[in-house]
Design an enzyme around this catalytic site. Structure first.
Site, PDB file in Angstrom:
ATOM      1  N   HIS A  37     -52.522 -34.847  10.365  1.00  8.20           N
ATOM      2  CA  HIS A  37     -51.161 -34.957   9.823  1.00  8.20           C
ATOM      3  C   HIS A  37     -50.895 -36.367   9.302  1.00  8.20           C
ATOM      4  O   HIS A  37     -50.335 -36.544   8.208  1.00  8.20           O
ATOM      5  CB  HIS A  37     -50.143 -34.597  10.912  1.00  8.20           C
ATOM      6  CG  HIS A  37     -48.718 -34.871  10.542  1.00  8.20           C
ATOM      7  ND1 HIS A  37     -47.883 -33.902  10.018  1.00  8.20           N
ATOM      8  CD2 HIS A  37     -47.978 -36.010  10.609  1.00  8.20           C
ATOM      9  CE1 HIS A  37     -46.701 -34.435   9.787  1.00  8.20           C
ATOM     10  NE2 HIS A  37     -46.729 -35.706  10.144  1.00  8.20           N
ATOM     11  N   GLU A  38     -51.287 -37.372  10.071  1.00  6.41           N
ATOM     12  CA  GLU A  38     -51.044 -38.754   9.645  1.00  6.41           C
ATOM     13  C   GLU A  38     -51.886 -39.110   8.419  1.00  6.41           C
ATOM     14  O   GLU A  38     -51.417 -39.804   7.513  1.00  6.41           O
ATOM     15  CB  GLU A  38     -51.333 -39.712  10.799  1.00  6.41           C
ATOM     16  CG  GLU A  38     -50.433 -39.517  12.012  1.00  6.41           C
ATOM     17  CD  GLU A  38     -48.950 -39.513  11.669  1.00  6.41           C
ATOM     18  OE1 GLU A  38     -48.560 -40.214  10.707  1.00  6.41           O
ATOM     19  OE2 GLU A  38     -48.183 -38.817  12.335  1.00  6.41           O
ATOM     20  N   GLU A  63     -42.515 -34.285   5.642  1.00  5.87           N
ATOM     21  CA  GLU A  63     -43.101 -33.873   6.921  1.00  5.87           C
ATOM     22  C   GLU A  63     -43.676 -32.463   6.812  1.00  5.87           C
ATOM     23  O   GLU A  63     -44.775 -32.188   7.308  1.00  5.87           O
ATOM     24  CB  GLU A  63     -42.048 -33.931   8.033  1.00  5.87           C
ATOM     25  CG  GLU A  63     -41.671 -35.342   8.470  1.00  5.87           C
ATOM     26  CD  GLU A  63     -42.848 -36.122   9.019  1.00  5.87           C
ATOM     27  OE1 GLU A  63     -43.685 -35.543   9.739  1.00  5.87           O
ATOM     28  OE2 GLU A  63     -42.939 -37.329   8.707  1.00  5.87           O
TER      29      GLU A  63
END
Length: 314
Positions: free
Chosen positions: A131-132, A208
């Site tokens: 995700h990062e 996000e």
């Protein structure tokens, strides 16, 4: 693609707000001054925010001697994402969380808390790291800086409009039969910054969702990230993080515990909604909350605690 389009539309609305508030001041000059000032402030933030935030949270760079498995995971995922290997930092905090920073993929940093390494298994950690790295791949730090620049410009313009109204600028408009008048100018100077803040947070939420989807692709499966989000949602409420509100948008889940007007003013989408999108099920069908961490006998927890103790002792 839907999130990309949403981001574009939100930034377009922000641009329209700048034009509207700028016109309140009677021309382009005030608008240009505010844009230049906001751009200058955010230029500094864009180039130096990584060093500032890492120092703020006392993060330390991970070494192969201290965290070989963590670095191996980041290296594997970076290769799968087609990205250069970023620097990896560990934050000595119990609350599980993570963030990415850096002005571009060549200068990226991924930071995780010690609490995350203690709590997550390998698949869940891989999901969080993916995700990062997705934030890095999608250039979200640049997009966030653009949104912050525009929001800052609106706030400066609104402040200028408010002072203009207080010192007589609105009376001039009233006498000429044009403009919004004192009350309208003051009202706009209050409403516009709130609207800009809401739009900026909406941009953050859309990024996000995009990072979740991109990260699931990088990891090869959405399940690790979905399980990680279940734990993160639970433990971030149980163990609040002493985080600076100005950096809250950087973390994978909101580190702040405040719940008032959460859906409108949050920098993050609801965790339950993110999990449901990853698993392709309706919200509310994400399963029970994860059990509390064992008090003994978990070798990952023991290893994580030992590593954290070494960090604190250095």
């Amino acid at each position: 693609m839907g999130n990309q389009l949403k981001t574009t539309l939100l930034l377009a609305v922000m641009t329209a707000l700048i034009m509207i508030v700028g016109n309140l001041l009677g021309g382009r000059q005030g608008m240009m001054i505010a844009l230049v000032l906001a751009a200058g402030m955010n230029f500094f933030s864009y180039w130096f925010s990584d060093k500032i935030v890492l120092k703020m949270y006392q993060a330390r760079e991970a070494t192969h001697q201290q965290a070989p498995k963590l670095l191996e995971m980041v290296q594997t995922l970076s290769r799968q994402a087609g990205l250069p290997m970023p620097k990896v930092y560990i934050i000595p905090k119990e609350t599980p969380n993570a963030f990415a920073t850096g002005r571009n993929p060549e200068h990226a940093v991924v930071a995780v808390t010690q609490g995350l390494l203690t709590l997550m298994d390998r698949q869940e950690t891989m999901g969080v790291l993916a995700h990062e790295l997705a934030h890095v791949k999608n250039r979200d730090i640049l997009i966030g800086t653009i949104a912050a620049t525009m929001a800052g410009a609106i706030m400066l313009l609104a402040s200028m409009a408010r002072w203009s109204a207080i010192f007589g600028g609105g009376h001039r408009n009233d006498n000429n039969g044009g403009g919004m008048g004192v009350i309208g100018m003051i009202a706009m100077s209050i409403v516009a910054p709130m609207a800009a803040m809401i739009i900026q947070m909406a941009v953050s939420r859309s990024r996000e969702y995009l990072a979740d989807a991109t990260g699931a692709g990088i990891a090869g499966s959405p399940e690790g990230l979905a399980r990680a989000l279940e734990k993160l949602g639970t433990y971030s409420r149980r163990i609040p993080m002493d985080a600076n509100p100005s950096t809250a948008h950087m973390f994978i889940v909101n580190p702040l515990s405040g719940k008032s007007l959460q859906s409108l003013f949050s920098t993050h989408p609801p965790v339950e909604e993110r999990i449901s999108r990853l698993r392709g099920v309706p919200p509310g069908s994400v399963g029970p909350a994860p059990p509390p961490p064992p008090k003994g006998g978990d070798h990952r927890q023991a290893a994580g605690k030992a590593f954290w103790d070494r960090l604190k002792g250095e």
